[in-house]
Design a protein around this motif. Sequence first.
Motif, PDB file in Angstrom:
ATOM      1  N   VAL A 535      61.591  10.165  -8.684  1.00  9.92           N
ATOM      2  CA  VAL A 535      62.949   9.627  -8.763  1.00  9.92           C
ATOM      3  C   VAL A 535      63.689  10.333  -9.897  1.00  9.92           C
ATOM      4  N   PHE A 536      64.734  11.059  -9.541  1.00  7.10           N
ATOM      5  CA  PHE A 536      65.576  11.724 -10.538  1.00  7.10           C
ATOM      6  C   PHE A 536      66.662  10.734 -10.981  1.00  7.10           C
ATOM      7  N   ARG A 537      66.941  10.709 -12.276  1.00  5.91           N
ATOM      8  CA  ARG A 537      67.999   9.842 -12.804  1.00  5.91           C
ATOM      9  C   ARG A 537      68.906  10.653 -13.706  1.00  5.91           C
ATOM     10  N   GLY A 538      70.214  10.362 -13.634  1.00  8.40           N
ATOM     11  CA  GLY A 538      71.159  11.087 -14.474  1.00  8.40           C
ATOM     12  C   GLY A 538      72.569  10.559 -14.310  1.00  8.40           C
ATOM     13  N   ASN A 539      73.473  11.140 -15.059  1.00  7.53           N
ATOM     14  CA  ASN A 539      74.892  10.770 -15.002  1.00  7.53           C
ATOM     15  C   ASN A 539      75.535  11.503 -13.836  1.00  7.53           C
ATOM     16  N   LEU A 540      75.822  10.771 -12.776  1.00  5.95           N
ATOM     17  CA  LEU A 540      76.404  11.378 -11.578  1.00  5.95           C
ATOM     18  C   LEU A 540      77.859  10.978 -11.419  1.00  5.95           C
ATOM     19  N   MET A 541      78.578  10.895 -12.567  1.00  5.78           N
ATOM     20  CA  MET A 541      79.992  10.531 -12.503  1.00  5.78           C
ATOM     21  C   MET A 541      80.810  11.605 -11.811  1.00  5.78           C
ATOM     22  N   ASP A 542      80.398  12.895 -11.963  1.00  4.56           N
ATOM     23  CA  ASP A 542      81.081  13.985 -11.272  1.00  4.56           C
ATOM     24  C   ASP A 542      80.487  14.152  -9.874  1.00  4.56           C
ATOM     25  N   PRO A 543      81.235  14.680  -8.925  1.00  4.02           N
ATOM     26  CA  PRO A 543      80.708  14.906  -7.574  1.00  4.02           C
ATOM     27  C   PRO A 543      79.506  15.848  -7.594  1.00  4.02           C
ATOM     28  N   VAL A 544      78.554  15.608  -6.701  1.00  2.00           N
ATOM     29  CA  VAL A 544      77.348  16.438  -6.619  1.00  2.00           C
ATOM     30  C   VAL A 544      77.237  17.045  -5.227  1.00  2.00           C
ATOM     31  N   LYS A 545      76.457  18.158  -5.155  1.00  2.00           N
ATOM     32  CA  LYS A 545      76.229  18.852  -3.893  1.00  2.00           C
ATOM     33  C   LYS A 545      74.745  19.119  -3.712  1.00  2.00           C
ATOM     34  N   PRO A 546      74.210  18.961  -2.486  1.00  2.00           N
ATOM     35  CA  PRO A 546      72.848  19.428  -2.226  1.00  2.00           C
ATOM     36  C   PRO A 546      72.763  20.933  -2.487  1.00  2.00           C
ATOM     37  N   ALA A 547      71.620  21.373  -3.053  1.00  2.00           N
ATOM     38  CA  ALA A 547      71.471  22.775  -3.441  1.00  2.00           C
ATOM     39  C   ALA A 547      70.097  23.281  -3.029  1.00  2.00           C
ATOM     40  N   ILE A 548      70.005  24.613  -2.783  1.00  2.00           N
ATOM     41  CA  ILE A 548      68.754  25.253  -2.360  1.00  2.00           C
ATOM     42  C   ILE A 548      68.607  26.571  -3.125  1.00  2.00           C
ATOM     43  N   GLY A 549      67.372  26.829  -3.550  1.00  2.00           N
ATOM     44  CA  GLY A 549      67.015  28.138  -4.095  1.00  2.00           C
ATOM     45  C   GLY A 549      65.885  28.730  -3.251  1.00  2.00           C
ATOM     46  N   VAL A 550      66.061  29.941  -2.738  1.00  2.00           N
ATOM     47  CA  VAL A 550      65.092  30.547  -1.803  1.00  2.00           C
ATOM     48  C   VAL A 550      64.582  31.853  -2.415  1.00  2.00           C
ATOM     49  N   TRP A 551      63.269  31.901  -2.673  1.00  2.00           N
ATOM     50  CA  TRP A 551      62.686  33.118  -3.266  1.00  2.00           C
ATOM     51  C   TRP A 551      61.896  33.908  -2.237  1.00  2.00           C
ATOM     52  N   ASP A 552      61.522  33.296  -1.104  1.00  2.00           N
ATOM     53  CA  ASP A 552      60.906  34.043  -0.001  1.00  2.00           C
ATOM     54  C   ASP A 552      61.137  33.276   1.299  1.00  2.00           C
ATOM     55  N   ASP A 553      61.190  34.002   2.393  1.00  2.00           N
ATOM     56  CA  ASP A 553      61.356  33.432   3.727  1.00  2.00           C
ATOM     57  C   ASP A 553      62.617  32.564   3.799  1.00  2.00           C
ATOM     58  N   SER A 554      62.501  31.329   4.341  1.00  2.00           N
ATOM     59  CA  SER A 554      63.718  30.548   4.588  1.00  2.00           C
ATOM     60  C   SER A 554      63.486  29.057   4.364  1.00  2.00           C
ATOM     61  N   VAL A 555      64.604  28.376   4.138  1.00  2.00           N
ATOM     62  CA  VAL A 555      64.643  26.920   3.985  1.00  2.00           C
ATOM     63  C   VAL A 555      65.839  26.423   4.772  1.00  2.00           C
ATOM     64  N   HIS A 556      65.692  25.281   5.428  1.00  2.00           N
ATOM     65  CA  HIS A 556      66.858  24.807   6.187  1.00  2.00           C
ATOM     66  C   HIS A 556      66.957  23.278   6.169  1.00  2.00           C
ATOM     67  N   PHE A 557      68.215  22.806   6.327  1.00  2.00           N
ATOM     68  CA  PHE A 557      68.477  21.374   6.449  1.00  2.00           C
ATOM     69  C   PHE A 557      68.153  20.929   7.868  1.00  2.00           C
ATOM     70  N   VAL A 558      67.409  19.837   7.987  1.00  2.00           N
ATOM     71  CA  VAL A 558      67.030  19.306   9.293  1.00  2.00           C
ATOM     72  C   VAL A 558      68.212  18.544   9.886  1.00  2.00           C
ATOM     73  N   HIS A 559      68.489  18.796  11.148  1.00  2.00           N
ATOM     74  CA  HIS A 559      69.588  18.100  11.820  1.00  2.00           C
ATOM     75  C   HIS A 559      69.163  16.667  12.127  1.00  2.00           C
ATOM     76  N   LEU A 560      69.864  15.703  11.534  1.00  2.00           N
ATOM     77  CA  LEU A 560      69.534  14.291  11.717  1.00  2.00           C
ATOM     78  C   LEU A 560      70.463  13.689  12.753  1.00  2.00           C
ATOM     79  N   VAL A 561      69.872  13.060  13.765  1.00  2.00           N
ATOM     80  CA  VAL A 561      70.644  12.366  14.796  1.00  2.00           C
ATOM     81  C   VAL A 561      70.453  10.884  14.582  1.00  2.00           C
ATOM     82  N   LYS A 562      71.565  10.165  14.314  1.00  2.00           N
ATOM     83  CA  LYS A 562      71.472   8.718  14.079  1.00  2.00           C
ATOM     84  C   LYS A 562      71.198   7.991  15.382  1.00  2.00           C
TER      85      LYS A 562
END
Length: 562
Positions: A535-562
């Motif tokens: 569990v990460f905790r911090g001051n999130l008063m400013d807007p935040v964005k999901p972020a990714i760092g890729v050093w080899d191959d690939s990473v992707h966001f999974v498509h979620l269907v509600k």
Amino acid sequence: MASSSSSSSSSDIGVILNELTCPVCFELYKEPVALPCGHSFCRVCIEKSWENREEETGCVCPNCREVFPQKPKLKKNVIIANLVENVKLKKGKFGLEVRVTEHGDVNVKEGMKSGGSEIYCELCYGEAAKRCVPCEILCCEKHLKPHQQKGHKLVDPGVKIEELRCIEHRKPMQLYCKDDGSLMCVTCTGGQHRDHDVVALEIPHTELKGVLAAKYPHVSQSMETIASQLRHVQEEEGQTENSSGNAEDRLEEKRMLVCQFVNESVDLMKSEINKRKMEKLSLLGKQREKLEQQMEDLRQGKSTMDAAFHDLEAISFLQGSKDLIKRLQTMSDFKSVKRTPLPVLDFSKEKKNLDGLITLNKNFLEKIQKGPVEHPEKVELDQNNLRKLYGRTPSLDPNSAHRQIKISGDLRTATRTRTDNQYPEHPDRFDVYEQVVSRDCFSSGRHYWVVDVGSSRWCEIGICLNSMGRKGGESWLGMNPESWCFFKCNNKFSAYHNDQCTDLSVPGDHERFGFFLDCEAGEMTCFGDSRVLHVFRGNLMDPVKPAIGVWDDSVHFVHLVK
């Protein structure tokens, strides 16, 4: 000389006309009458003047204020009447326009109200300008001049004479006693105020004005301060109205999501129940048809046996014995048939999920009823329910991608390349580290997304403040106070924030990780296979964005269907 003579003549005529003008209506006398004091008035004017007086002191001359205990007999002033008639006859010769007033029974002058109202002049019934204190009379601007010339004290029309006179001696109050702070007349000085410090009214009047003048700036400043505070309160009231309205709108959105989730869950369960029901009914139908056919065959065999026992003779019985034995063999085979029982429909898992949601809502409602919930507990649901309630599919921002990261067409996959991609210059682009952020920016509410890292042995996934720099060595995710990330290196995992590392125990070989962001609580929970990893905790008063760092191959966001 002619001009001087003409001017003198006009002046003389003006003097004559003034002497022939009624001091009440300011018009030429009409039926002039003389009072015992010698002053003359129009008959109607003097009678109306006496009718409109409220005092019971008898009749008073409007000019000299002489009181007549009894109404005097009014005699026509013949001399003035004749002079007026001559003026009327010779008005053309004089070169003057003479207005004649037609007196009526109700009003002395048309358009003027009579009746002794305090806002009207008691002589001409025009609008009163002042009240003469010594004469106790209301006067208009025209009738005010004689009183001004005599130096009489004048007050506003609304001031009552009684308030300006001494109650004991009925004389004007002109003095002020400093010892007991009372107003008094001249006669009062010989009584209980004999040895007191008595001064003219003007002295304390001037002193009090000085005191008020000294306090006036303070009062004005206090008014400005209160006005400023009042404006702030009014602004805060408006902000409160707006914020509460926005909060209610957000709550309505959440209610719609919860209701939608519950409805979809129930619909899915009902669909699954119906599907299982139809499958089982189909199997049961086939079993039923087979058993019914067997039952029919048994009925026919039994019928043949009954006939053989009762109706057939020996020869007929023996002739049909082969068929009878065959039927008996078939009947013996029926005894070995066993129906395979079908599994009982079990919906305990779905019921458990719904019971958990109901219990959670009940507990949360009880906390709300007890008081404000500053930090609501995280939703105790599995990742499937988190997906349905708060699921998001972030889209990557190509303008932020490092030149050695290629973004897929659906903006969900980031792939590390060994050559630079031809991206245009952009202030949001990372220039040192192979990183990219999403287009989605979260400043409030709860959000859940899933990242697939199965193709990468070395990567970072997490969030960063939208205000985090993208240039230079300070932009590495997790190594500054503006980012929080989950780090993977050859199946070893750790959590990073502000260059502080926390090693994590992640059993098994996980490929997908869920992230649940609660902006109001300032928390981001990382899940691995329905297990809370960190569990990460911090001051999130400013807007935040999901972020990714890729050093080899690939990473992707999974498509979620509600």
